[in-house]
Every structure is written in structure tokens, then in C-alpha cells.
Scaffold this motif. Structure first.
Motif, PDB file in Angstrom:
ATOM      1  N   VAL A 103      20.984 -11.599  25.844  1.00  0.00           N
ATOM      2  CA  VAL A 103      21.763 -10.395  25.316  1.00  0.00           C
ATOM      3  C   VAL A 103      23.072 -10.884  24.164  1.00  0.00           C
ATOM      4  CG1 VAL A 103      23.563  -8.773  26.082  1.00  0.00           C
ATOM      5  CG2 VAL A 103      21.646  -9.592  27.644  1.00  0.00           C
TER       6      VAL A 103
ATOM      7  N   ASP B 123      24.946  -9.231  22.293  1.00  0.00           N
ATOM      8  CA  ASP B 123      26.119  -8.760  22.145  1.00  0.00           C
ATOM      9  C   ASP B 123      27.221  -9.404  23.281  1.00  0.00           C
ATOM     10  OD1 ASP B 123      25.683  -7.101  20.156  1.00  0.00           O
ATOM     11  OD2 ASP B 123      25.175  -5.498  21.182  1.00  0.00           O
ATOM     12  N   SER B 124      26.463  -9.930  24.085  1.00  0.00           N
ATOM     13  CA  SER B 124      27.452 -10.479  25.364  1.00  0.00           C
ATOM     14  C   SER B 124      27.045 -11.915  25.751  1.00  0.00           C
ATOM     15  CB  SER B 124      27.309  -9.665  26.557  1.00  0.00           C
ATOM     16  OG  SER B 124      28.002  -8.394  25.951  1.00  0.00           O
TER      17      SER B 124
ATOM     18  N   ASP C  88      28.559 -14.623  26.698  1.00  0.00           N
ATOM     19  CA  ASP C  88      29.193 -15.017  28.090  1.00  0.00           C
ATOM     20  C   ASP C  88      28.385 -14.470  29.193  1.00  0.00           C
ATOM     21  OD1 ASP C  88      30.936 -16.720  26.944  1.00  0.00           O
ATOM     22  OD2 ASP C  88      32.527 -15.276  26.594  1.00  0.00           O
ATOM     23  N   ILE C  89      28.290 -13.135  29.239  1.00  0.00           N
ATOM     24  CA  ILE C  89      27.471 -12.490  30.300  1.00  0.00           C
ATOM     25  C   ILE C  89      26.212 -13.106  30.500  1.00  0.00           C
ATOM     26  CG2 ILE C  89      26.783 -10.140  31.177  1.00  0.00           C
ATOM     27  CD1 ILE C  89      29.707 -10.428  31.257  1.00  0.00           C
ATOM     28  N   TRP C  90      25.519 -13.338  29.411  1.00  0.00           N
ATOM     29  CA  TRP C  90      24.199 -13.992  29.604  1.00  0.00           C
ATOM     30  C   TRP C  90      24.132 -15.408  30.194  1.00  0.00           C
ATOM     31  CZ3 TRP C  90      21.546 -17.910  26.436  1.00  0.00           C
ATOM     32  CH2 TRP C  90      20.170 -17.905  26.743  1.00  0.00           C
TER      33      TRP C  90
ATOM     34  N   ILE D  84      26.313 -16.483  32.230  1.00  0.00           N
ATOM     35  CA  ILE D  84      26.925 -16.290  33.596  1.00  0.00           C
ATOM     36  C   ILE D  84      25.776 -16.028  34.436  1.00  0.00           C
ATOM     37  CG2 ILE D  84      28.103 -15.022  35.215  1.00  0.00           C
ATOM     38  CD1 ILE D  84      30.226 -14.922  33.113  1.00  0.00           C
ATOM     39  N   GLN D  85      24.909 -15.076  33.923  1.00  0.00           N
ATOM     40  CA  GLN D  85      23.644 -14.722  34.589  1.00  0.00           C
ATOM     41  C   GLN D  85      22.610 -15.746  34.534  1.00  0.00           C
ATOM     42  OE1 GLN D  85      22.714 -11.343  31.882  1.00  0.00           O
ATOM     43  NE2 GLN D  85      23.005  -9.852  34.062  1.00  0.00           N
TER      44      GLN D  85
ATOM     45  N   ASP E 229      23.310 -18.867  34.542  1.00  0.00           N
ATOM     46  CA  ASP E 229      23.863 -19.913  35.546  1.00  0.00           C
ATOM     47  C   ASP E 229      23.500 -19.684  36.747  1.00  0.00           C
ATOM     48  OD1 ASP E 229      24.784 -21.850  33.374  1.00  0.00           O
ATOM     49  OD2 ASP E 229      26.810 -21.129  33.557  1.00  0.00           O
TER      50      ASP E 229
ATOM     51  N   CYS F   5      25.214 -23.580  25.103  1.00  0.00           N
ATOM     52  CA  CYS F   5      25.936 -22.700  25.589  1.00  0.00           C
ATOM     53  C   CYS F   5      27.527 -22.481  24.876  1.00  0.00           C
ATOM     54  CB  CYS F   5      26.393 -22.744  27.099  1.00  0.00           C
ATOM     55  SG  CYS F   5      24.842 -22.386  27.940  1.00  0.00           S
TER      56      CYS F   5
ATOM     57  N   ARG G  96      28.361 -19.519  22.169  1.00  0.00           N
ATOM     58  CA  ARG G  96      29.736 -18.917  22.546  1.00  0.00           C
ATOM     59  C   ARG G  96      30.589 -18.809  21.251  1.00  0.00           C
ATOM     60  NH1 ARG G  96      29.945 -21.307  28.075  1.00  0.00           N
ATOM     61  NH2 ARG G  96      29.811 -19.580  29.436  1.00  0.00           N
TER      62      ARG G  96
END
Length: 106
Positions: A18, A20-21, A23-25, A27-28, A30, A76, A80
């Protein structure tokens, strides 16, 4: 009783990248690794790189060709830095193009 060896169960494919995100990717990703009981940096790194679009792979080609022991964590962090910076730059350029005139910024 037989001695059974168990391999980690994989719960579906890893999450798609993802842009645009990041950090979200991450987290998912991980959470996917935790659930699949994957702890090795090398496996995490290889999986993450395989999910990146080609233009991002090119941006990190040196890291990919010569991965360090902590390659996944470094990737990662680099993602970021690169993508958050790009998002902020895009937002600034959009805001700079807007003329406020008599309006107040909100």
C-alpha cells in the motif's frame, strides 16, 4: 507416541503493498509474519521485496543486492522515510498551488 514436527501454518497470502500508507502495510506485514511464525530477517526481507512494485525495488537495489543481517528492519525504515517524505512533499505542492485570496487557512 510418534514424534511429530510441525511447520508454521501460513494464513493466506501476505498483504499487498500500500503505497499511500507504508506504515499500515508494514504493520499488516508484521502481523502476517507473527501469525505465520516467521521470525527470520532474511525471509521477511525476501517476502517484503517480492511485494514491492518494480520502481521501488529499483530505489532499494543496492540494499537488495547486498542485504545486511537486519535487512528487513532497514528496508522498513527506508520505505517509511522515502514514502512519508513523498507524501508530505505532494501535500505541500498541492497547498502551495492553492490561492487563499480572502479566505483563511483552516
Amino acid at each position: 507416541m510418534e514424534n511429530q514436527t510441525t511447520s508454521p501454518a501460513v494464513y493466506g497470502p501476505p498483504p499487498p503493498f500500500v503505497r499511500d500508507s507504508p506504515d499500515i502495510w508494514i504493520i499488516q506485514l508484521d502481523l502476517y509474519f507473527a501469525r505465520a511464525q516467521i521470525a527470520q530477517q532474511e525471509v521477511k526481507f525476501q517476502t517484503a521485496v517480492s511485494l514491492l512494485p518494480a520502481h521501488h525495488v529499483m530505489e532499494f537495489i543496492d540494499m537488495i543486492r547486498d542485504p545486511s543481517v537486519q535487512a528487513y528492519d532497514e528496508l522498513c525504515g527506508a520505505l517509511r522515510s522515502l514514502l512519508v517524505k513523498s507524501t508530505e512533499e505532494n501535500l505541500r505542492s498541492i497547498l502551495a498551488a492553492q490561492q487563499l485570496g480572502d479566505r483563511k487557512p483552516s
